[in-house]
Enzyme design. Structure first.
Site, PDB file in Angstrom:
ATOM      1  CE  LYS A  11      33.121  18.153  46.406  1.00  0.00           C
ATOM      2  NZ  LYS A  11      32.684  18.975  47.535  1.00  0.00           N
ATOM      3  CG  HIS A  25      24.578  55.171  31.385  1.00  0.00           C
ATOM      4  ND1 HIS A  25      24.327  56.482  31.076  1.00  0.00           N
ATOM      5  CD2 HIS A  25      25.840  55.149  31.882  1.00  0.00           C
ATOM      6  CE1 HIS A  25      25.393  57.222  31.345  1.00  0.00           C
ATOM      7  NE2 HIS A  25      26.324  56.434  31.844  1.00  0.00           N
ATOM      8  N   GLY A  55      32.000  23.121  45.891  1.00  0.00           N
ATOM      9  CA  GLY A  55      32.137  23.592  44.511  1.00  0.00           C
ATOM     10  C   GLY A  55      32.289  25.105  44.422  1.00  0.00           C
ATOM     11  NE  ARG A  56      27.735  27.244  48.373  1.00  0.00           N
ATOM     12  CZ  ARG A  56      27.216  26.038  48.542  1.00  0.00           C
ATOM     13  NH1 ARG A  56      27.146  25.184  47.529  1.00  0.00           N
ATOM     14  NH2 ARG A  56      26.776  25.659  49.733  1.00  0.00           N
ATOM     15  CD  GLU A  95      23.432  21.170  33.884  1.00  0.00           C
ATOM     16  OE1 GLU A  95      23.871  20.181  34.505  1.00  0.00           O
ATOM     17  OE2 GLU A  95      22.573  21.936  34.352  1.00  0.00           O
ATOM     18  CD  GLU A 132      25.040  25.975  44.766  1.00  0.00           C
ATOM     19  OE1 GLU A 132      24.378  25.807  43.723  1.00  0.00           O
ATOM     20  OE2 GLU A 132      26.232  25.650  44.868  1.00  0.00           O
ATOM     21  CE  LYS A 165      22.134  19.395  40.311  1.00  0.00           C
ATOM     22  NZ  LYS A 165      23.317  19.012  41.066  1.00  0.00           N
TER      23      LYS A 165
HETATM   24  O1  LIG Z   1      31.466  20.370  40.007  1.00  0.00           O
HETATM   25  P1  LIG Z   1      30.174  19.646  39.790  1.00  0.00           P
HETATM   26  O2  LIG Z   1      30.057  18.421  40.644  1.00  0.00           O
HETATM   27  O3  LIG Z   1      29.966  19.337  38.340  1.00  0.00           O
HETATM   28  O4  LIG Z   1      28.994  20.587  40.255  1.00  0.00           O
HETATM   29  C1  LIG Z   1      28.702  21.787  39.613  1.00  0.00           C
HETATM   30  C2  LIG Z   1      27.768  22.623  40.442  1.00  0.00           C
HETATM   31  O5  LIG Z   1      26.536  21.958  40.633  1.00  0.00           O
HETATM   32  C3  LIG Z   1      26.052  22.209  41.947  1.00  0.00           C
HETATM   33  O6  LIG Z   1      26.173  21.033  42.673  1.00  0.00           O
HETATM   34  C4  LIG Z   1      24.623  22.662  41.939  1.00  0.00           C
HETATM   35  O7  LIG Z   1      23.858  21.876  41.114  1.00  0.00           O
HETATM   36  C5  LIG Z   1      26.959  23.279  42.502  1.00  0.00           C
HETATM   37  O8  LIG Z   1      27.002  23.300  43.874  1.00  0.00           O
HETATM   38  C6  LIG Z   1      28.229  22.948  41.838  1.00  0.00           C
HETATM   39  O9  LIG Z   1      29.126  24.019  41.877  1.00  0.00           O
END
Ligand SMILES: O=P(O)(O)OC[C@H]1O[C@](O)(CO)[C@@H](O)[C@@H]1O
Length: 527
Positions: free
Chosen positions: A205, A380, A262-263, A211, A349, A495
């Site tokens: 987003k 288990h 995002g979530r 990452e 979150e 971060k």
């Molecule tokens: O879609 P993006 O901007 O890469 O964010 C990934 C995720 O990182 C976060 O901002 C948390 O670091 C989440 O809320 C989000 O889902």
């Protein structure tokens, strides 16, 4: 919440919760039949909660006094609720529900739904082109694999639902996911994939997540190594105006908007591009339909008829009034094996907050720790603690009467599906009623609450309903706690520090003697 009349009544009632271990406690007064709530093809059996009609009435009053349903309606209609009053904050609408409000003439938030429909149309055209070969690789071969690159909300939900609906997946398509910045994650996918016939969907987003951008580069390098041009394989799913909103770099770009967190983004292009590729367009429409139906249920005012609201207030009863610190979501469905992981982000979150919507310290507790694994595997592993541990864990069981694939075998007179259901029901009884035994090591205390969420079969439509059920539960609980469930400032400090540590590694840290560089030295000192 605690200060409302209902809140005070609940505090008193919590002093003598219903005793599930008493003789006939579960069958008295038609309890098993009465404590059932239906929505679409899902039904929730909640007689194994430590509640009475009096508690339910008080929970209804709590929902009314906190205006939970009114707030949900306001959210769906575009109220700016992602904010902390009096402080700089995101100040946004919260309109993930608009992505699936596409089935009625008068959507609750018409502009947002129009944007969702236009992206869906674009996606349909793209999927048709991929199928017909109109969009293909440089050699004219069809794309048969999709690599989904993203993290957090841009990975967990799409992955969980992809796994859940694989039984409906097209046999000529494969999907892989890369999320972790651990280079082994990408390497493991890349080494088993024919990149020449792969699409790569980069989902972010913000378009800035470290990452995801690093993994994008790893994939692009692999494409180039195979003599392939990344912009003929890579698709962007991102926010309008983000650094990834650069159509020249990508084969296609699909958008989500700042009013979709995002979530909560699974029913936006974040989930639908990948799910559309693997399931086909019709199936994602069924998925959206299930979610849309559940959103409407969440607008019902009666807690006994509003499944998400009932789940939310029962959770509040367990967490805030009975004091249980965690909640386990235990699906008796292997297909849902990643669903608890998605809910962990969505719930924790959203509701892992300590200040209210005015920036003041909360008086009571906000969200519980959520965790879970599928049954019967969990039986288990960690169920020992659930039955006899000193920590009491309310459980949300999920199960289906029929398997998705229908492949089964009778062994010792029963099918595997029957064994699965028998185990699911057995666990809820054992937790509730316990068992007397003169040997203390074989004694089960009982009075451990659970709900049973039952469906006939896990179809795309039911998956959509299940997703929207939990999204609404989380949002409604956030309203009750008077917190902002839509930002995530708590992830920022880590971060920033990681960026400082990276600067230490490259020698560009401005304070080379700071804590970060000392910790780095200590951690890397292998001597
Ligand atoms: O879609 P993006 O901007 O890469 O964010 C990934 C995720 O990182 C976060 O901002 C948390 O670091 C989440 O809320 C989000 O889902």
């Amino acid at each position: 919440m605690y200060e409302t009349d209902a809140g005070k009544r609940l505090q008193q009632l919590a002093g003598r919760p219903y005793d599930l271990t008493a003789p006939d406690a579960l069958t008295a007064a038609g309890r098993l039949e009465r404590y059932v709530c239906r929505a679409g093809s899902l039904r929730m059996l909640y007689s194994m909660q430590r509640i009475t009609d009096e508690v339910l009435d008080a929970l209804q009053d709590l929902a009314d006094e906190c205006r939970l349903v009114e707030q949900f309606k306001e959210m769906r209609r575009g109220a700016v609720i992602n904010r902390i009053a009096g402080w700089p904050s995101e100040n946004r609408q919260v309109l993930h529900t608009a992505c699936r409000d596409i089935f009625c003439q008068n959507p609750a938030a018409p502009a947002a739904t129009a944007q969702a429909k236009s992206e869906l149309e674009k996606l349909k055209g793209f999927l048709d082109d991929v199928d017909s070969g109109g969009v293909c690789n440089a050699d004219g071969k069809k794309f048969r694999t999709l690599i989904h690159v993203g993290i957090g909300g841009s990975d967990l939900g799409p992955r969980a639902v992809h796994e859940a609906l694989q039984a409906f997946g097209r046999k000529d398509k494969d999907v892989h996911f890369i999320s972790n910045v651990d280079p082994d994650d990408a390497a493991a996918v890349l080494e088993k994939t024919d990149l020449a016939t792969s699409l790569v969907v980069i989902v972010s987003k913000s378009g800035t997540t470290m990452e995801t951008r690093a993994n994008e580069q790893l994939v692009c390098q692999a494409l180039r190594r195979d003599g392939l041009e990344p912009r003929h394989h890579c698709i962007a799913v991102t926010g309008k105006g983000s650094p990834m909103d650069n159509p020249e770099q990508y084969l296609r770009a699909f958008y989500m908007y700042d009013y979709i967190g995002g979530r909560y983004s699974l029913t936006s292009m974040v989930g639908l591009v990948t799910l559309g590729f693997s399931l086909g367009y019709e199936k994602i429409v069924e998925f959206l339909h299930g979610a849309a139906e559940m959103d409407l249920v969440a607008e019902e005012t009666d807690i006994r008829r509003n499944l998400p609201l009932l789940l939310a207030v029962l959770g509040i009863w367990n967490h805030n009034y009975l004091g249980y610190p965690t909640v386990a979501v235990l699906p008796y469905s292997q297909a849902l094996h990643r669903f608890p992981a998605h809910l962990q982000q969505c719930d924790m979150e959203s509701n892992g907050k300590s200040i209210d919507r005015n920036g003041r310290q909360l008086v009571g507790k906000s969200g519980p720790v959520l965790w879970g694994e599928p049954g019967t595997n969990g039986q288990h592993a960690f169920y020992q603690l659930l039955h006899q541990g000193t920590e009491l864990v309310p459980v949300e069981f999920i199960g289906f009467l029929r398997s998705q694939r229908g492949e089964d075998l009778e062994v010792a007179g029963t099918s595997s599906q029957q064994k699965l259901i028998a185990n699911l029901l057995a666990q809820s009884i054992a937790l509730a009623t316990g068992k007397e035994d003169e040997n203390p090591n074989k004694y089960f205390p009982g009075n451990r609450p659970s709900i049973l969420l039952i469906g006939n079969s896990l179809t795309p439509e039911v998956m959509g309903s299940l997703l929207a059920l939990y999204e609404a539960k989380i949002v409604l609980q956030g309203f009750a706690w008077n917190i902002n469930s839509f930002d995530q400032e708590g992830v920022q400090l880590g971060k920033a520090l990681a960026t400082r540590l990276l600067a230490c590694m490259t020698g560009s840290e401005s304070q080379p003697q700071g804590l970060e560089s000392k910790l780095l030295k200590a951690a890397c000192n292998t001597g």
